[in-house]
Scaffold this active site. Structure first.
Site, short mmCIF file in Angstrom:
data_model
loop_
_atom_site.label_atom_id
_atom_site.label_comp_id
_atom_site.label_asym_id
_atom_site.label_seq_id
_atom_site.Cartn_x
_atom_site.Cartn_y
_atom_site.Cartn_z
N THR A 34 -85.46 -21.69 42.05
CA THR A 34 -84.67 -22.74 42.73
C THR A 34 -85.42 -24.07 42.75
O THR A 34 -86.66 -24.10 42.82
CB THR A 34 -84.37 -22.31 44.18
OG1 THR A 34 -83.78 -23.41 44.87
CG2 THR A 34 -85.63 -21.92 44.94
N TYR A 39 -87.05 -20.06 52.16
CA TYR A 39 -86.34 -19.68 50.93
C TYR A 39 -87.08 -20.24 49.71
O TYR A 39 -87.36 -19.52 48.75
CB TYR A 39 -84.90 -20.20 51.00
CG TYR A 39 -84.16 -20.08 49.69
CD1 TYR A 39 -83.79 -18.83 49.20
CD2 TYR A 39 -83.85 -21.21 48.93
CE1 TYR A 39 -83.13 -18.71 47.99
CE2 TYR A 39 -83.19 -21.10 47.73
CZ TYR A 39 -82.83 -19.85 47.25
OH TYR A 39 -82.18 -19.74 46.05
#
Ligand code: UDP
Length: 310
Positions: free
Chosen positions: A97, A121
């Site tokens: 990501t 995350y």
């Protein structure tokens, strides 16, 4: 499948939907950390390459549940890698990501910016990237990590799309608000240092993410190779831009409410996609926001209740 590869899907269905898997694709219901089932599947189906998409994905939730995120996204991924190595499967494609970069100093974002995530995350995905580097150095695997920007849209025929419980993503929530299925959309923050004060993101269609994955197969020829690609279109859109696009495509206003910033959201994230375009010949098919949003609107119109409850 369409690219000439045989595919097997493994999912614990904690968030995934059985209905999203074509009937002729073998399916194994298992957790990626269940080494007995995973190893059996790798053997039985003679798997050559594993693509990993199994993760908890909500930035905001990760801030409040860091242990759960670490356990699912890092610990269980390491267990999957152990199972692969034990079975001699050496090729891996990882969904990473842009959140691994945190709040970058430079825009657009190239692969060589420092990675300093600002939420659990992003840290989870960076932890896995580091582990993959180590395993490649040790000659145990070769891998490609795609750092996705904002995955968006649905399949062109309207058969596969987003169905999250609870839904937290901007485009599905904005569409639902426009169609009168949900209350007003909350716009998180209007005081960011961006042209209209709302966050900028790089929205990339899921089919375009998918074509990059297929294009990288041929590069993973021998062990020890490591590839990283920032995977976005490279065009920033604000939250307001998204709402305007949803209004154009649906022909309906998006009721909205302006609220505080959401924790863990960087002001702007958009890709310098030069590397993926050059090295993999990647060329996104969906290069306008309205084209991406149209596919999502089609999915939500055809499937008002998501996958199972048509
Ligand atoms: N966003 C918003 N309201 C919502 C959901 C999202 O204003 O109800 C904003 C969010 O702050 C971010 C952008 O929309 O700037 C995209 O958020 P999303 O959750 O879709 O993806 P993320 O960028 O977190 O991966």
């Amino acid at each position: 499948m369409a690219a000439g590869h045989s595919v097997v899907v493994l999912d614990n269905l904690s968030y995934g939907h059985r209905e999203s898997i074509p009937k002729d694709v073998p399916f194994v219901e298992a957790d990626m950390a269940d080494s007995v089932k995973v190893r059996a599947a790798l053997r039985d189906y003679k798997i050559e390459l594993v693509m990993h998409f199994a993760a908890l994905i909500n930035v905001g939730e990760s801030v409040h549940q860091p242990e759960r995120y670490h356990e699912n996204n890092v610990v269980r991924t390491f267990a999957l890698l152990d199972a692969m190595i034990a079975e001699g499967v050496k090729k891996f494609v990882f969904s990473s990501t842009c959140a691994t970069f945190g709040v970058p100093d430079k825009m657009p974002m190239s692969e060589n910016l420092p990675q300093k995530p600002i939420n659990p995350y992003g840290q989870n995905k960076l932890d896995v990237e580091l582990k993959l580097r180590q395993l490649a150095r040790e000659g145990k695997i070769s891998f490609a990590a795609f750092r996705y920007f904002n995955a968006a849209g649905a399949s062109a025929d309207g058969s596969i799309g987003e169905d999250h419980q609870p839904e937290t993503h901007l485009i599905p929530l904005a569409i639902a608000a426009a169609l009168g299925r949900r209350p007003a959309l909350k716009v998180f923050g209007t005081d960011y240092p961006t042209p209209d004060g709302t966050c900028l993101r790089d929205y990339v269609h899921v089919d375009d993410l998918s074509s990059a994955h297929i294009a990288v197969f041929d590069k993973l020829k021998e062990t020890g190779l490591a590839f990283f690609y920032n995977l976005g279109i490279g065009v920033p859109y604000s939250v307001e831009d998204i709402l305007k696009s949803v209004e154009r495509v649906t022909g309906k206003p998006v009721p909205r409410e302006y609220v505080e910033r959401r924790e863990g959201d960087p002001p702007a994230l958009y890709a310098d996609a030069t590397k993926v375009r050059k090295e993999l010949g990647w060329k996104p098919k969906y290069d306008t926001l309205d084209a991406i949003v149209s596919t999502a609107v089609r999915w939500h119109t055809l499937h008002p209740q998501g996958f199972s409850k048509r």
